[in-house]
Design a protein around this motif. Structure first.
Motif, PDB file in Angstrom:
ATOM      1  N   UNK A 110       0.704  -1.131  -0.015  1.00 56.40           N
ATOM      2  CA  UNK A 110      -0.034   0.076  -0.016  1.00 56.40           C
ATOM      3  C   UNK A 110       0.775   1.306   0.003  1.00 56.40           C
ATOM      4  N   UNK A 111       1.725   1.480   0.905  1.00 56.37           N
ATOM      5  CA  UNK A 111       2.542   2.475   1.211  1.00 56.37           C
ATOM      6  C   UNK A 111       3.306   2.771  -0.077  1.00 56.37           C
ATOM      7  N   UNK A 112       4.010   1.781  -0.735  1.00 56.89           N
ATOM      8  CA  UNK A 112       4.696   1.891  -2.107  1.00 56.89           C
ATOM      9  C   UNK A 112       3.937   2.457  -2.808  1.00 56.89           C
ATOM     10  N   UNK A 113       2.816   2.063  -3.216  1.00 56.74           N
ATOM     11  CA  UNK A 113       1.854   2.563  -4.402  1.00 56.74           C
ATOM     12  C   UNK A 113       1.688   3.888  -4.177  1.00 56.74           C
ATOM     13  N   UNK A 114       1.284   4.276  -2.733  1.00 57.27           N
ATOM     14  CA  UNK A 114       1.194   5.743  -2.565  1.00 57.27           C
ATOM     15  C   UNK A 114       2.339   6.495  -2.844  1.00 57.27           C
ATOM     16  N   UNK A 115       3.344   6.063  -2.900  1.00 54.49           N
ATOM     17  CA  UNK A 115       4.812   6.698  -3.186  1.00 54.49           C
ATOM     18  C   UNK A 115       4.645   6.960  -4.496  1.00 54.49           C
ATOM     19  N   UNK A 116       4.218   5.964  -5.513  1.00 57.97           N
ATOM     20  CA  UNK A 116       4.308   6.062  -6.919  1.00 57.97           C
ATOM     21  C   UNK A 116       3.225   7.002  -7.254  1.00 57.97           C
ATOM     22  N   UNK A 117       2.104   7.190  -6.434  1.00 58.82           N
ATOM     23  CA  UNK A 117       0.934   8.154  -6.893  1.00 58.82           C
ATOM     24  C   UNK A 117       1.450   9.363  -6.519  1.00 58.82           C
ATOM     25  N   UNK A 118       2.105   9.867  -5.651  1.00 56.40           N
ATOM     26  CA  UNK A 118       2.774  11.010  -5.172  1.00 56.40           C
ATOM     27  C   UNK A 118       3.690  11.412  -6.393  1.00 56.40           C
ATOM     28  N   UNK A 119       4.535  10.397  -6.969  1.00 60.19           N
ATOM     29  CA  UNK A 119       5.414  10.569  -7.933  1.00 60.19           C
ATOM     30  C   UNK A 119       4.803  11.054  -9.295  1.00 60.19           C
ATOM     31  N   UNK A 120       3.872   9.991  -9.584  1.00 63.38           N
ATOM     32  CA  UNK A 120       3.215  10.144 -10.955  1.00 63.38           C
ATOM     33  C   UNK A 120       2.456  11.499 -11.031  1.00 63.38           C
ATOM     34  N   UNK A 121       1.822  12.031  -9.877  1.00 57.58           N
ATOM     35  CA  UNK A 121       1.024  13.187 -10.018  1.00 57.58           C
ATOM     36  C   UNK A 121       1.952  14.224  -9.844  1.00 57.58           C
ATOM     37  N   UNK A 122       3.260  14.354  -9.614  1.00 55.00           N
ATOM     38  CA  UNK A 122       4.065  15.377  -9.467  1.00 55.00           C
ATOM     39  C   UNK A 122       4.036  16.133  -8.056  1.00 55.00           C
ATOM     40  N   UNK A 123       3.088  15.481  -7.132  1.00 55.20           N
ATOM     41  CA  UNK A 123       3.003  15.976  -5.754  1.00 55.20           C
ATOM     42  C   UNK A 123       4.323  16.258  -4.923  1.00 55.20           C
ATOM     43  N   UNK A 168       8.606  15.822  -5.964  1.00 50.96           N
ATOM     44  CA  UNK A 168       9.229  15.587  -6.908  1.00 50.96           C
ATOM     45  C   UNK A 168      10.367  14.201  -6.517  1.00 50.96           C
ATOM     46  N   UNK A 169      10.903  13.872  -7.555  1.00 54.30           N
ATOM     47  CA  UNK A 169      11.789  12.748  -7.503  1.00 54.30           C
ATOM     48  C   UNK A 169      12.830  12.853  -6.468  1.00 54.30           C
ATOM     49  N   UNK A 170      13.489  14.208  -6.583  1.00 51.37           N
ATOM     50  CA  UNK A 170      14.593  14.436  -5.651  1.00 51.37           C
ATOM     51  C   UNK A 170      14.115  14.334  -4.095  1.00 51.37           C
ATOM     52  N   UNK A 171      12.974  14.512  -3.918  1.00 53.71           N
ATOM     53  CA  UNK A 171      12.388  14.793  -2.278  1.00 53.71           C
ATOM     54  C   UNK A 171      11.817  13.290  -2.180  1.00 53.71           C
ATOM     55  N   UNK A 172      11.568  12.187  -2.971  1.00 49.73           N
ATOM     56  CA  UNK A 172      10.981  11.222  -2.734  1.00 49.73           C
ATOM     57  C   UNK A 172      11.881  10.242  -1.783  1.00 49.73           C
ATOM     58  N   UNK A 173      11.146   9.475  -0.796  1.00 47.30           N
ATOM     59  CA  UNK A 173      11.911   8.642  -0.113  1.00 47.30           C
ATOM     60  C   UNK A 173      10.865   7.377  -0.003  1.00 47.30           C
ATOM     61  N   UNK A 174      11.262   6.082   0.175  1.00 47.60           N
ATOM     62  CA  UNK A 174      10.427   4.947   0.238  1.00 47.60           C
ATOM     63  C   UNK A 174       9.196   5.175   1.263  1.00 47.60           C
ATOM     64  N   UNK A 175       8.406   4.772   1.138  1.00 46.99           N
ATOM     65  CA  UNK A 175       6.910   4.715   2.153  1.00 46.99           C
ATOM     66  C   UNK A 175       7.004   6.111   2.816  1.00 46.99           C
ATOM     67  N   UNK A 176       6.978   7.260   1.882  1.00 46.16           N
ATOM     68  CA  UNK A 176       7.101   8.767   2.180  1.00 46.16           C
ATOM     69  C   UNK A 176       5.962   8.874   3.538  1.00 46.16           C
ATOM     70  N   UNK A 177       4.698   8.417   3.568  1.00 48.18           N
ATOM     71  CA  UNK A 177       3.618   8.758   4.123  1.00 48.18           C
ATOM     72  C   UNK A 177       3.915   8.013   5.540  1.00 48.18           C
ATOM     73  N   UNK A 178       4.667   7.119   5.694  1.00 42.81           N
ATOM     74  CA  UNK A 178       5.166   6.485   7.017  1.00 42.81           C
ATOM     75  C   UNK A 178       5.964   7.421   7.711  1.00 42.81           C
ATOM     76  N   UNK A 179       5.308   8.586   8.410  1.00 41.34           N
ATOM     77  CA  UNK A 179       6.237   9.761   8.879  1.00 41.34           C
ATOM     78  C   UNK A 179       6.848   9.239  10.254  1.00 41.34           C
TER      79      UNK A 179
END
Ligand code: GDP
Ligand code: MG
Length: 598
Positions: A19-32, A34-45
């Motif tokens: 789930x969390x990995x798919x959420x990451x891809x959604x954040x990326x694909x929609x440009x929410x 940026x690739x540079x700020x991306x980290x795995x399971x971003x929503x697990x804060x």
């Protein structure tokens, strides 16, 4: 946005299905993000989520998606936890949505929480989009998984989205399915404000922040609002959406999901599940609330340093804002002093809260073994609800005792039916029924005492099925049992915090195993320490921790100072989790040894 261009959905699945990995891809694909700020399971804060690789809290995030029809949609996505202890988080999230993406791992197939989550989504009348994830793996078997979704869950899966959170394949298909299959929210923009609080947290600077779903009307900064259940009023200081960074907005409109800064300082005034309306000209009728959550296991939490009693209380108050399932009452133990009896949804929930108390609030805690809530019917007609074994009356005063049972659902490959039978019968489980979800997956239903389940049942289930079994359960009610309190005595004195409740037929074995374990765990002292297990004064077993022979430092030959210092530091670190009981130093492991059955 107008209602037609809003979609609110949750991502649900068994733990680790992606789930969390798919959420990451959604954040990326929609440009929410940026690739540079991306980290795995971003929503697990939370730190603890990142370290353990699990989601504990649901997270809401808003993304802007330009669909293949050329139109732009506001998608509010809620990533949810998969572990059974956090099922209530999922149910809260579902109440804010019109649909759910049900993720199933292409190599694992349908597992116990897949079934549980799918049921919850169906009961909430959500549109369900099945998604088969991890198709990049060589062992992926989408056809088998499709069949399991159809046969086992009765969800049509011909059109299941095939995806990989790792490579990003199928993520656009998923968002298209969300836009086309999940209904737009309904609601009346002209009606007075009604919003559902589905999560909230305390921010030291801004006070209580609530996550809401606007059902009717709109919410703006500067409005005066009222919470229907608590009656609390607040002046809205800010509204906005998370991307996942919080961005202020002028307004949260009908159908939208966002955050609200209430400025309230008292955490108990903003309850999850409550309805927000206008202070003047608002509604009186609350939105349907959530299922009430009840703690299932209870443990004593005691500060190692007595000065931390008040800080512990304040920390518990703060954590319970986000967590309606967390309850506590003061507890006094002869052995451990003043602390709290704290109720949790399950063992993972307990571990997580204890770790957060220690890390986020800097507390040093000692936890006693978890136990369940027993109902004691006394001969004088009184009934007691026990949260702690030490409250157990004398055997002579007891007519009978009842304990909580669970309906447990276990999914396994057919080869392991025998192993699960053996294990679960040994844990006082009663077999109810079993059926094949597919040729490769059997669903077994059991009734089992909760007290047996918290005794490392899940670990045993995993190891006896080579890791294949998955487990889900729900409360099934109370049943009478032959239960007795087993006391542990150190140097002849009963230690209240080490006593526990056990089935009469198992008391002798458990007493013997525990005294043997304690003998290994309790460090040698300057004197001999006898350890005894007893029921009502009758000793069942006895072990002895021998006295220390000589000073440990004497073992260090010569004058190697640095080595001595290291040894002293090690002893100091080891002491941190020790508590002097009488004159015996007892480490934290001693309390948890109660849970290990063999
Ligand atoms: P969650 O518990 O459902 O949120 O699952 P996570 O997103 O935390 O993923 C669990 C594990 O599976 C992590 O180690 C991920 O890296 C891995 N994972 C997730 N999606 C995929 C995928 O599509 N392919 C592969 N090979 N691994 C994945
Ligand atoms: Mg997750």
């Amino acid at each position: 946005a107008d209602l037609e261009h809003i979609r609110n959905f949750s991502i649900i699945a068994h733990i680790d299905h992606g789930k969390s990995t798919l959420s990451d891809r959604v954040l990326e694909l929609t440009g929410t993000v940026s690739k540079r700020d991306m980290q795995a399971q971003l929503l697990d804060t939370m730190d603890i989520e990142r370290e353990r690789g699990i989601t504990i809290k649901s997270q809401a995030v808003r993304v802007e998606y330009v669909a293949e029809d050329g139109q732009s949609y506001q998608l509010n996505l809620i990533d949810t936890p998969g572990h059974v202890d956090f099922t209530y988080e999922v149910s809260r999230s579902l109440a804010a949505c019109e649909g759910a993406v049900l993720v199933v791992d292409a190599t694992q197939g349908v597992e116990a929480q897949t079934v549980a989550n799918a049921m919850m989504a169906m009961n909430a009348d959500l549109e369900i989009i099945p998604l088969i994830n991890k198709i990049d793996l060589p062992a992926a078997d989408p056809d088998r998984v499709r069949a399991e979704i159809e046969d086992g869950l009765a969800i049509p899966a011909d059109d299941a989205v095939l995806a990989s959170g790792k490579t990003g394949a199928g993520v656009r298909d998923m968002l298209e399915a969300v836009v086309y299959n999940i209904p737009a929210p309904t609601g009346n923009p002209d009606a007075p404000l009604r919003a559902l609080i589905f999560d909230s947290y305390f921010d030291a600077y801004r006070g209580v922040v609530a996550l809401v779903r606007i059902v009717d009307g709109a919410l703006k900064k500067g409005q005066r609002v009222r919470m229907l259940a608590t009656g609390a009023e607040a002046l809205i200081e800010e509204v906005g959406a998370r991307h996942p960074v919080e961005e202020p907005l002028d307004v949260l409109g009908t159908g939208e999901v966002g955050y609200v800064v209430t400025g309230l300082k008292d955490v108990s005034q903003v309850k999850v599940g409550d309805t927000v309306t206008l202070a003047q000209g608002g509604v009186d009728e609350a939105l349907p609330g959530y299922r009430e959550v009840k703690p299932m296991v209870f443990t004593g939490l005691f500060p190692i340093d007595g000065d931390q009693y008040e800080p512990l209380k304040e920390a518990l108050e703060k954590l319970s804002l986000n967590d309606p399932a967390l309850v506590w009452e003061p507890e006094k133990s002869h052995a451990l002093g003043f602390g709290f009896r704290v109720g949790f949804l399950g063992l993972l929930h307990m571990e997580v809260i204890k770790e957060r108390l220690e890390r986020e609030f800097g507390l040093d805690l000692l936890a006693t073994a978890p136990s369940v809530e027993y109902h004691v019917f006394k001969t004088n007609g009184e009934t007691l609800s026990l949260h702690s074994p030490q409250e157990m009356p004398d055997p002579g005063e007891i007519d009978h005792v009842e304990e909580p049972y669970l309906k447990a659902k276990i999914l396994i490959p057919p080869d392991y039916v025998g192993a699960v039978m053996d294990l679960t019968v040994a844990r006082r489980g009663t077999f109810v029924t079993m059926n094949y979800l597919s040729p490769t997956t059997v669903e077994m239903l059991w009734e089992i005492p909760l007290s047996e389940l918290i005794m490392d049942y899940f670990d045993k289930l995993k190891s006896s099925t080579k890791g294949y079994a998955s487990l889900d359960y729900e409360f099934a009610g109370y049943k009478p049992s032959q239960l007795v309190k087993l006391d542990i005595l150190l140097s002849g004195k009963p230690i209240d915090a080490l006593s526990f409740i056990v089935h009469r037929d198992k008391a002798y074995d458990r007493g013997r195993i525990l005294t043997e374990k304690l003998k290994e765990i309790i460090p040698r002292q300057m004197f001999e320490v006898p350890i005894q297990a007893a029921i009502g004064g009758r000793v069942l077993s006895r072990q002895t921790v021998k006295a220390k022979r000589k000073d440990v430092l004497a073992k260090c030959y010569g004058g190697d100072i640095s080595r001595k210092r290291k040894l002293l530091e090690k002893q100091k670190a080891g002491k941190k989790r020790m508590k002097s009981i009488g004159n015996v130093e007892v480490p934290q492991e001693a309390f948890m040894a109660i849970l290990k059955v063999d």
